[in-house]
Design a protein around this motif. Structure first.
Motif, PDB file in Angstrom:
ATOM      1  N   UNK A  16      -7.236  -1.067  -4.077  1.00 34.57           N
ATOM      2  CA  UNK A  16      -6.674  -0.229  -3.011  1.00 34.57           C
ATOM      3  C   UNK A  16      -6.215  -1.040  -1.796  1.00 34.57           C
ATOM      4  N   UNK A  17      -6.954  -2.092  -1.358  1.00 40.62           N
ATOM      5  CA  UNK A  17      -6.454  -2.859  -0.198  1.00 40.62           C
ATOM      6  C   UNK A  17      -5.109  -3.543  -0.488  1.00 40.62           C
ATOM      7  N   UNK A  18      -4.973  -4.126  -1.670  1.00 34.62           N
ATOM      8  CA  UNK A  18      -3.713  -4.787  -2.030  1.00 34.62           C
ATOM      9  C   UNK A  18      -2.592  -3.763  -2.176  1.00 34.62           C
ATOM     10  N   UNK A  19      -2.912  -2.624  -2.778  1.00 34.02           N
ATOM     11  CA  UNK A  19      -1.926  -1.563  -2.948  1.00 34.02           C
ATOM     12  C   UNK A  19      -1.496  -0.997  -1.595  1.00 34.02           C
ATOM     13  N   UNK A  20      -2.455  -0.820  -0.705  1.00 37.50           N
ATOM     14  CA  UNK A  20      -2.169  -0.319   0.638  1.00 37.50           C
ATOM     15  C   UNK A  20      -1.236  -1.276   1.386  1.00 37.50           C
ATOM     16  N   UNK A  21      -1.505  -2.565   1.288  1.00 38.48           N
ATOM     17  CA  UNK A  21      -0.654  -3.558   1.950  1.00 38.48           C
ATOM     18  C   UNK A  21       0.735  -3.592   1.325  1.00 38.48           C
ATOM     19  N   UNK A  23       2.410  -1.125  -0.212  1.00 35.54           N
ATOM     20  CA  UNK A  23       3.199   0.075   0.031  1.00 35.54           C
ATOM     21  C   UNK A  23       3.279   0.477   1.490  1.00 35.54           C
ATOM     22  N   UNK A  24       2.380  -0.055   2.319  1.00 34.24           N
ATOM     23  CA  UNK A  24       2.346   0.347   3.712  1.00 34.24           C
ATOM     24  C   UNK A  24       1.699   1.703   3.902  1.00 34.24           C
ATOM     25  N   UNK A  25       0.915   2.154   2.915  1.00 28.06           N
ATOM     26  CA  UNK A  25       0.191   3.424   2.998  1.00 28.06           C
ATOM     27  C   UNK A  25      -1.227   3.164   3.440  1.00 28.06           C
ATOM     28  N   UNK A  26      -1.775   4.066   4.218  1.00 30.87           N
ATOM     29  CA  UNK A  26      -3.187   4.042   4.546  1.00 30.87           C
ATOM     30  C   UNK A  26      -3.971   4.345   3.253  1.00 30.87           C
ATOM     31  N   UNK A  27      -5.145   3.758   3.058  1.00 27.64           N
ATOM     32  CA  UNK A  27      -5.926   4.057   1.843  1.00 27.64           C
ATOM     33  C   UNK A  27      -6.176   5.552   1.638  1.00 27.64           C
ATOM     34  N   UNK A  28      -6.349   6.297   2.720  1.00 29.09           N
ATOM     35  CA  UNK A  28      -6.555   7.743   2.593  1.00 29.09           C
ATOM     36  C   UNK A  28      -5.297   8.435   2.054  1.00 29.09           C
ATOM     37  N   UNK A  29      -4.132   7.927   2.414  1.00 32.39           N
ATOM     38  CA  UNK A  29      -2.877   8.487   1.912  1.00 32.39           C
ATOM     39  C   UNK A  29      -2.768   8.258   0.415  1.00 32.39           C
ATOM     40  N   UNK A  30      -3.169   7.085  -0.043  1.00 37.25           N
ATOM     41  CA  UNK A  30      -3.146   6.801  -1.480  1.00 37.25           C
ATOM     42  C   UNK A  30      -4.052   7.791  -2.202  1.00 37.25           C
ATOM     43  N   UNK A  31      -5.258   7.988  -1.697  1.00 43.27           N
ATOM     44  CA  UNK A  31      -6.195   8.936  -2.318  1.00 43.27           C
ATOM     45  C   UNK A  31      -5.613  10.345  -2.345  1.00 43.27           C
ATOM     46  N   UNK A  32      -5.000  10.779  -1.251  1.00 46.85           N
ATOM     47  CA  UNK A  32      -4.417  12.111  -1.184  1.00 46.85           C
ATOM     48  C   UNK A  32      -3.272  12.258  -2.185  1.00 46.85           C
ATOM     49  N   UNK A  33      -2.422  11.232  -2.292  1.00 47.51           N
ATOM     50  CA  UNK A  33      -1.304  11.299  -3.227  1.00 47.51           C
ATOM     51  C   UNK A  33      -1.786  11.311  -4.676  1.00 47.51           C
ATOM     52  N   UNK A  34      -2.868  10.606  -4.969  1.00 42.14           N
ATOM     53  CA  UNK A  34      -3.440  10.645  -6.319  1.00 42.14           C
ATOM     54  C   UNK A  34      -3.949  12.053  -6.611  1.00 42.14           C
ATOM     55  N   UNK A  35      -4.658  12.657  -5.642  1.00 36.49           N
ATOM     56  CA  UNK A  35      -5.231  13.992  -5.810  1.00 36.49           C
ATOM     57  C   UNK A  35      -4.149  15.043  -6.035  1.00 36.49           C
ATOM     58  N   UNK A  45     -12.515  -0.059 -13.352  1.00 32.57           N
ATOM     59  CA  UNK A  45     -13.026  -1.285 -13.960  1.00 32.57           C
ATOM     60  C   UNK A  45     -14.291  -1.647 -13.204  1.00 32.57           C
ATOM     61  N   UNK A  46     -15.413  -1.662 -13.910  1.00 32.54           N
ATOM     62  CA  UNK A  46     -16.723  -1.899 -13.298  1.00 32.54           C
ATOM     63  C   UNK A  46     -16.955  -0.960 -12.118  1.00 32.54           C
ATOM     64  N   UNK A  47     -16.513   0.296 -12.265  1.00 29.00           N
ATOM     65  CA  UNK A  47     -16.738   1.304 -11.244  1.00 29.00           C
ATOM     66  C   UNK A  47     -15.801   1.254 -10.056  1.00 29.00           C
ATOM     67  N   UNK A  48     -14.817   0.370 -10.083  1.00 27.98           N
ATOM     68  CA  UNK A  48     -13.880   0.254  -8.958  1.00 27.98           C
ATOM     69  C   UNK A  48     -12.486   0.712  -9.391  1.00 27.98           C
ATOM     70  N   UNK A  49     -11.846   1.457  -8.510  1.00 29.05           N
ATOM     71  CA  UNK A  49     -10.509   1.971  -8.796  1.00 29.05           C
ATOM     72  C   UNK A  49      -9.502   0.823  -8.778  1.00 29.05           C
ATOM     73  N   UNK A  50      -8.695   0.770  -9.807  1.00 32.25           N
ATOM     74  CA  UNK A  50      -7.625  -0.229  -9.912  1.00 32.25           C
ATOM     75  C   UNK A  50      -6.381   0.471 -10.450  1.00 32.25           C
ATOM     76  N   UNK A  51      -5.223   0.019 -10.006  1.00 31.46           N
ATOM     77  CA  UNK A  51      -3.956   0.578 -10.471  1.00 31.46           C
ATOM     78  C   UNK A  51      -3.211  -0.474 -11.265  1.00 31.46           C
TER      79      UNK A  51
END
Length: 82
Positions: A16-21, A23-35, A45-51
């Protein structure tokens, strides 16, 4: 010891930090868009969200445009009341 080969970029996973950087999206925005289904779902992967980078590249290609969305106002033409 032989190094393991680096996978091609399309086979990489982004956190999520790399994805946020990227796309320029806040991590909360990424979560909202996924939802809401507007963004690819992560794999865990090992309990951590990866795209998957390949899915992100496809999403970017489908959502990049030189024109703003229809619901976006053109702020250059907005008049401010005194």
């Amino acid at each position: 010891m032989k190094d393991s080969p680096t996978p091609p970029d399309a086979e990489r996973f982004l956190g999520k930090p790399e994805l946020s950087a990227r796309l320029g999206f806040d991590p909360a925005t990424i979560s909202r868009k996924v939802t809401t289904g507007e963004f690819p779902r992560p794999v865990y992967i090992f309990g951590r969200a990866r795209w998957r980078l390949a899915e992100i590249l496809a999403w970017e290609a489908a959502n990049v445009s030189d024109k703003p969305p229809a619901q976006t106002r053109n702020l250059r033409n907005v008049t401010v009341a005194p």
